[in-house]
Every structure is written in structure tokens, then in C-alpha cells.
Design an enzyme around this catalytic site. Structure first.
Site, PDB file in Angstrom:
ATOM      1  N   LYS A   1      -5.591  -0.721  11.065  1.00 25.21           N
ATOM      2  CA  LYS A   1      -6.839  -0.720  11.829  1.00 25.21           C
ATOM      3  C   LYS A   1      -6.631  -0.762  13.338  1.00 25.21           C
ATOM      4  CE  LYS A   1      -8.090  -4.284   9.165  1.00 25.21           C
ATOM      5  NZ  LYS A   1      -7.422  -4.053   7.901  1.00 25.21           N
TER       6      LYS A   1
ATOM      7  N   GLY B   1      -7.047  -4.804  -2.239  1.00 22.91           N
ATOM      8  CA  GLY B   1      -6.113  -4.529  -3.334  1.00 22.91           C
ATOM      9  C   GLY B   1      -5.335  -3.260  -3.049  1.00 22.91           C
TER      10      GLY B   1
ATOM     11  N   ASP C   1      -9.552  -9.839  11.499  1.00 21.78           N
ATOM     12  CA  ASP C   1      -9.604  -8.661  10.642  1.00 21.78           C
ATOM     13  C   ASP C   1     -11.048  -8.184  10.455  1.00 21.78           C
ATOM     14  OD1 ASP C   1      -8.129  -6.810   8.843  1.00 21.78           O
ATOM     15  OD2 ASP C   1      -9.419  -7.727   7.328  1.00 21.78           O
TER      16      ASP C   1
ATOM     17  N   THR D   1       1.173   0.533   7.623  1.00 24.31           N
ATOM     18  CA  THR D   1       1.668  -0.738   8.143  1.00 24.31           C
ATOM     19  C   THR D   1       0.498  -1.553   8.708  1.00 24.31           C
ATOM     20  OG1 THR D   1       1.969  -0.143  10.473  1.00 24.31           O
ATOM     21  CG2 THR D   1       3.678   0.578   8.935  1.00 24.31           C
TER      22      THR D   1
ATOM     23  N   LYS E   1     -12.939  -4.632  11.945  1.00 26.56           N
ATOM     24  CA  LYS E   1     -13.743  -3.709  11.139  1.00 26.56           C
ATOM     25  C   LYS E   1     -15.123  -3.509  11.762  1.00 26.56           C
ATOM     26  CE  LYS E   1     -11.282  -5.035   6.952  1.00 26.56           C
ATOM     27  NZ  LYS E   1     -11.258  -5.878   5.759  1.00 26.56           N
TER      28      LYS E   1
ATOM     29  N   VAL F   1       0.831  -1.207   0.000  1.00 28.95           N
ATOM     30  CA  VAL F   1       0.000   0.000   0.000  1.00 28.95           C
ATOM     31  C   VAL F   1       0.869   1.261   0.000  1.00 28.95           C
ATOM     32  CG1 VAL F   1      -1.678   1.339   1.340  1.00 28.95           C
ATOM     33  CG2 VAL F   1      -1.947  -1.142   1.124  1.00 28.95           C
TER      34      VAL F   1
END
Length: 366
Positions: free
Chosen positions: A119, A339, A219, A95, A223, A16
Site C-alpha cells: 500500500k 488472508g 494500516d 512486499t 487504506k 502472498v
């Protein structure tokens, strides 16, 4: 109109982070002409090394980093920006590190705004969550993290807007993981082993650096927790009921090397789950927050292929937001949820939002 220079300190030059740098370099002229904003990267880092260049990165930045990066501490970065009198600071966390989170508050106290794809700051204990926001308010700084949920999709902003408009959100449900969406969309429609699709998801950069974080459900749970806190719910991570996709003999406790070479162990249990479904059904891994009953769940479900969840393709996320005003018809946000390109673009959008806020502040005070 004068040009506003924004100095970005980038933590993380992996998938990213490096894509973000290249997107900025490619569009620098456009931002100057259309928005009067000059985005520069005076410092970029990986986990141990930092490259300092006051005038910002050029096209050959990867070679420069390889030749001239040096070990750093966060104090070195703060000292450098102060010595060089760099203003309009944004620290970008690209990161997945737990360690970097502890630097957020010192950075804010030293003049940085924060933009994070990471996150973890929003899912630590609620005391830290509140302390972070107390410092943001005290030092008049901004923290944006739209890519924490749904990569580049406008999920956090939409939920935030609904909440602060006084709307009563009753339920949030959906496929929150682009990586698991990709895996189960393909697994449900193709005759391929689960492990083969998992490996391809890793190679494409759709999973976290360690895909066990995706398969563990952590993960997705993070969220869900981020969205719950956005609407004023003081949940902790431990409040979430998580159905992990990992195996008892191949989980987070296994050595990474063992996990890497034994992914075929996933094939049999997932094939059984697939063939024992009802006809014309598909497997989907969803998160669900029921605000009324105060329940947070992350689980594998089987849905009709004709349903909105059953029709998902690629890395699509699909998030349903149920509210009092909209009744039984949810607001639906759908699109690519993973992505490096879409995530980096989402981070860049947050950077530009912070830049516009800085521009407005300058206009008010001049």
C-alpha cells in the site's frame, strides 16, 4: 488466436507472493485454454536475493530458489529482461517494504507495468503520488492495486468507477482491516483474552508481518487515504486523525522482541473497554472519510450487535459508500478482507487485467 506471454517479476515470496506463484502454476493450463494468456515468472526475489529462470518457474521453484538465488540490485533485473528480450512485463510488489517503492518509477521507465499488494506507494507524499502517475501516462503503463483495500474485494475499482462516472461521493465508512475485524469479531463474542486472539491472527497470516502496523491504525489509515485520493482528494497521511490501539509502554518504539513477549499487556485495557459498553454492543475499529467536512478518522467504536457492522464475522470487511445519487442508503461491499489466498487471488486478478490491456493494445496496433 495467438497466445500472449506475460513476464512477471515478483518482489516478495512470503505469504502472498508464494501463494500467488502456486495459484499461477496450478491454473496455467486454464489461462492458456480460456484466455490465451501464458503467465511466467522469469525472476522472483526476496528482500536480498533473486532467482532468474527465463522459461519461468516450475513446481519445485522453492528448492530452486534456495539453491540458486543470488544477491541483486534493481539494475540487474532491468538488464536481465533487456538482454533476454522479455516483453509484456509486470512487476508485482507482494512486499510490505518501504524501500522497494523507490524502484517503481525506474521500472515503469524501463517497460514494466506495476501490480502492488503493497500500500505504501499510494500513501507517500502527494508529490510522489502525482509523479508516479505522470510517469505511467508518459510511458503508457498500468498500475493496479485492488488488494490495497479489502484484499480481494472490488473496493478500489467500484469507487474509481463511481468517481469517473461523475457520481458525487459524500462519505466512505467501514471496517477496512481484515485482521482487526477478525480480532474484534472474536473478542466481542468469545470469552478469550485479547492477546490470545491477536496471536492467532498473526499465526493465520491475517496481520501485517509486524502486527503493530495493524494495531497502530496506520494500516487502516493508509487504506482510507488511498480511497480518498481515488476520488480526487489531495490529503496527506498526516491529515488523518488516528486513535491507536497500541499502549504507551508497548508501541512502535518498543523493541520487536519486547513487543513479542508482552502482548498480554493488551488484555486489561481491552477487557475494560469490552465490559463498559452498553448491553448487546460490540467493539469495531473503523475508518471514516467525510468528504463534506474534509475529515478523515480512524477509531474504535461500540456498535449494536444487531447492526451491519455488529454482525460481521471472521475476517470480513464492510465498506459503506454514500453518494449523492444513492442518498442515505449506502452502497455496501462486504466479504473476506484478509488472508493470503484471497489477497493472492486479488493480485492475480490485477495481473490478468493488465494482460488483457496489453492484448487490446496489440490488437489495435497489428
Amino acid at each position: 488466436m495467438s497466445v500472449l506471454r506475460i513476464n512477471i517479476v515478483l518482489f516478495g515470496i512470503g505469504n502472498v507472493g508464494s501463494t500467488l506463484v502456486n495459484q499461477v502454476i496450478e491454473s496455467q493450463k486454464f489461462f492458456l485454454e480460456k484466455r490465451n494468456i501464458d503467465l511466467r515468472f522469469p525472476i522472483i526475489t526476496n528482500s536480498t536475493l533473486a532467482f532468474f529462470e527465463k522459461d519461468g518457474l516450475k513446481n519445485q521453484w522453492e528448492a530452486n530458489f534456495a539453491q540458486s538465488a543470488i544477491p541483486f540490485r534493481i539494475e540487474d533485473i532491468i538488464e536481465y529482461v533487456q538482454e533476454q528480450q522479455l516483453e509484456n512485463l509486470i512487476a508485482v510488489d507482494a512486499t510490505a517494504s518501504q524501500d522497494i517503492i523507490k524502484n517503481y518509477i525506474p521500472l515503469i521507465q524501463n517497460g514494466f507495468n506495476i501490480v502492488a499488494a503493497n500500500k505504501k506507494a499510494n500513501t507517500l507524499h502527494f508529490d510522489f503520488y502525482k509523479e508516479l502517475r505522470r510517469n505511467l501516462k508518459k510511458y503508457d503503463k498500468t498500475f493496479l492495486y485492488e488488494t490495497n483495500v479489502g484484499a480481494g474485494l472490488p473496493v478500489v475499482q467500484t469507487i474509481n468507477d463511481l468517481y469517473f462516472s461523475g457520481e458525487k461521493i459524500t462519505k466512505i465508512r467501514g471496517v477496512f482491516s481484515g485482521s482487526l475485524s477478525y480480532i474484534f469479531n472474536r473478542f466481542s463474542s468469545e470469552e478469550l483474552p485479547f492477546s490470545k486472539i491477536l496471536l492467532e491472527a498473526e499465526k493465520k497470516g491475517y496481520t501485517e508481518p509486524d502486527s503493530r502496523e495493524d494495531l497502530s491504525g496506520s494500516d487502516v489509515a493508509r487504506k482510507l487515504l488511498i480511497l480518498a485520493r481515488e476520488i480526487g482528494q489531495e490529503f496527506e497521511f498526516t491529515d488523518i486523525k488516528i486513535e491507536s490501539l497500541l499502549l504507551p509502554n508497548l508501541n512502535e518504539k518498543s523493541p520487536k522482541s519486547e513487543y513479542s513477549v508482552n502482548k498480554s499487556l493488551f488484555d486489561k485495557p481491552f477487557q475494560i473497554a469490552k465490559i463498559t459498553q452498553a448491553d448487546e454492543h460490540a467493539l469495531r475499529y473503523v475508518g471514516e472519510l467525510d468528504v463534506i467536512t474534509k475529515q478523515l478518522e480512524v477509531k474504535l467504536i461500540s456498535v449494536p450487535k444487531s447492526s451491519p457492522l455488529g454482525q460481521l464475522k471472521g475476517t470480513d470487511n464492510l465498506i459503506e459508500i454514500y453518494t449523492k445519487s444513492y442518498g442515505e442508503i449506502p452502497i455496501v461491499i462486504q466479504g473476506a478482507g484478509a488472508g493470503k489466498q484471497v489477497t493472492a487471488r486479488g493480485v492475480l486478478t490485477d495481473i490478468l487485467k493488465v494482460a488483457e490491456k496489453i492484448k487490446i493494445k496489440e490488437a489495435v496496433w497489428l
